[in-house]
Motif scaffolding. Structure first.
Motif, PDB file in Angstrom:
ATOM      1  N   SER A 127      19.933  15.171  46.808  1.00 28.59           N
ATOM      2  CA  SER A 127      21.049  14.304  46.433  1.00 28.59           C
ATOM      3  C   SER A 127      22.323  14.851  47.056  1.00 28.59           C
ATOM      4  O   SER A 127      22.463  16.057  47.282  1.00 28.59           O
ATOM      5  N   ASN A 142      20.697   9.523  47.440  1.00 26.81           N
ATOM      6  CA  ASN A 142      19.470  10.301  47.452  1.00 26.81           C
ATOM      7  C   ASN A 142      18.855  10.111  48.824  1.00 26.81           C
ATOM      8  O   ASN A 142      18.560   8.972  49.225  1.00 26.81           O
ATOM      9  N   ASP A 146      27.357   8.501  45.712  1.00 27.59           N
ATOM     10  CA  ASP A 146      26.243   9.440  45.835  1.00 27.59           C
ATOM     11  C   ASP A 146      25.068   8.776  46.529  1.00 27.59           C
ATOM     12  O   ASP A 146      24.922   7.554  46.526  1.00 27.59           O
ATOM     13  N   GLY A 180      20.015  16.442  36.547  1.00 24.70           N
ATOM     14  CA  GLY A 180      20.374  15.815  37.811  1.00 24.70           C
ATOM     15  C   GLY A 180      19.307  16.009  38.867  1.00 24.70           C
ATOM     16  O   GLY A 180      18.592  17.005  38.883  1.00 24.70           O
ATOM     17  N   GLY A 181      19.177  15.012  39.753  1.00 28.39           N
ATOM     18  CA  GLY A 181      18.258  15.118  40.881  1.00 28.39           C
ATOM     19  C   GLY A 181      16.797  15.050  40.517  1.00 28.39           C
ATOM     20  O   GLY A 181      15.955  15.618  41.213  1.00 28.39           O
ATOM     21  N   LEU A 188      23.478  17.506  43.523  1.00 29.57           N
ATOM     22  CA  LEU A 188      24.326  17.355  42.344  1.00 29.57           C
ATOM     23  C   LEU A 188      23.556  17.653  41.063  1.00 29.57           C
ATOM     24  O   LEU A 188      22.437  17.174  40.865  1.00 29.57           O
ATOM     25  N   ASP A 244      26.865  14.539  39.106  1.00 32.40           N
ATOM     26  CA  ASP A 244      26.371  13.183  39.347  1.00 32.40           C
ATOM     27  C   ASP A 244      27.126  12.168  38.494  1.00 32.40           C
ATOM     28  O   ASP A 244      27.454  11.064  38.955  1.00 32.40           O
ATOM     29  N   TYR A 292      23.758  17.314  36.725  1.00 30.14           N
ATOM     30  CA  TYR A 292      24.047  16.122  35.919  1.00 30.14           C
ATOM     31  C   TYR A 292      25.540  15.844  35.814  1.00 30.14           C
ATOM     32  O   TYR A 292      25.986  14.701  35.984  1.00 30.14           O
ATOM     33  N   GLY A 335      26.774  13.863  47.121  1.00 23.95           N
ATOM     34  CA  GLY A 335      27.767  12.977  46.527  1.00 23.95           C
ATOM     35  C   GLY A 335      29.186  13.392  46.834  1.00 23.95           C
ATOM     36  O   GLY A 335      29.445  14.479  47.369  1.00 23.95           O
TER      37      GLY A 335
END
Length: 245
Positions: free
Chosen positions: A171, A196, A194, A131-132, A183, A188, A185, A173
């Protein structure tokens, strides 16, 4: 702005508060060959960014007083749990979307006049993904540009840093009606909305990319996401700056 991790009412999720970013580690000058480089870990997401100087510009920049900057993004085959095929298809839509985001973000950060008739190429490679990844690439790319600046100043090629707007990213969300920062994975994948967020050190917005993933959200929720993202981006940028000196 409320500093992530210190907001009233935060509750823990796997060892961190809702508005607390994952641990960040960054090291610059990790490549012997690149003009600037950095490696960054954000939680379990790890990326490497290198800056190369190409002594030419694309046709639309010829004759201009400033240079150009472009970014490339890729994920290594075992950066994820299951092996990803190498990206041989240059028309990969997700990759192009991320590259455009990275390029816009880095160009907003720099004064490119010292690089007239030159192109800065920032290569962002995901070593491990949780994630991210695009957020981590922006933070690593900023650190690599700082490394480039310090090297060129030491060599006498630059008199001052071309970085006019230090940039951070994060990120944010909505997961199960909870607003969460940075977040991973699993978060997310389950988020109902969400963003960015890319922003400057003083809280000015460069880009907010994202929105609802299912049902629409009200404007107040979107603004809350954005405000949390602005605070989180500034906080992560301060962590990068502290570690790279």
């Amino acid at each position: 702005m409320t500093e992530p991790g210190n907001a009233p009412g935060n509750v823990q999720r796997q060892g961190r508060a809702l508005l607390e970013a994952r641990p960040l580690l960054v090291e610059r000058a990790v490549s012997r060959h690149a003009e600037g480089s950095a490696r960054l870990r954000l939680g379990h997401t790890e990326v490497q960014a290198t800056v190369s100087i190409d002594h030419k510009v694309p046709p639309h920049m010829r004759g201009r007083k400033e240079g150009w900057l472009m970014a490339e993004y890729s994920m290594l085959p075992r950066s994820t749990q299951d092996r990803l095929p190498r990206e041989r298809n240059l028309q990969n839509g997700r990759r192009h979307e991320i590259q455009r985001l990275l390029g816009r973000s880095f160009r907003s950060a720099l004064d490119l006049r010292p690089f007239r008739n030159q192109t800065l190429i920032i290569d962002c490679d995901v070593l491990e993904a949780d994630g991210g990844t695009r957020v981590a690439c922006i933070l690593a790319g900023y650190a690599a540009l700082h490394d480039l600046s310090e090297r060129l100043k030491a060599a006498g090629t630059l008199r001052s840093s071309p970085i006019v707007h230090p940039i951070g990213a994060v990120s944010v969300g909505l997961v199960g009606n909870e607003l969460r920062l940075d977040l991973d994975y699993l978060e997310d994948a389950s988020a109902s909305a969400d963003l960015n967020v890319v922003a400057t050190a003083d809280g000015r917005l460069l880009e907010a990319q994202g929105g609802a993933e299912g049902a629409p959200i009200d404007p107040e929720t979107y603004i809350a996401l954005l405000r949390a993202g602005l605070a989180g981006a500034a906080f992560l940028l301060s962590e990068v700056q502290r570690q790279i000196g």
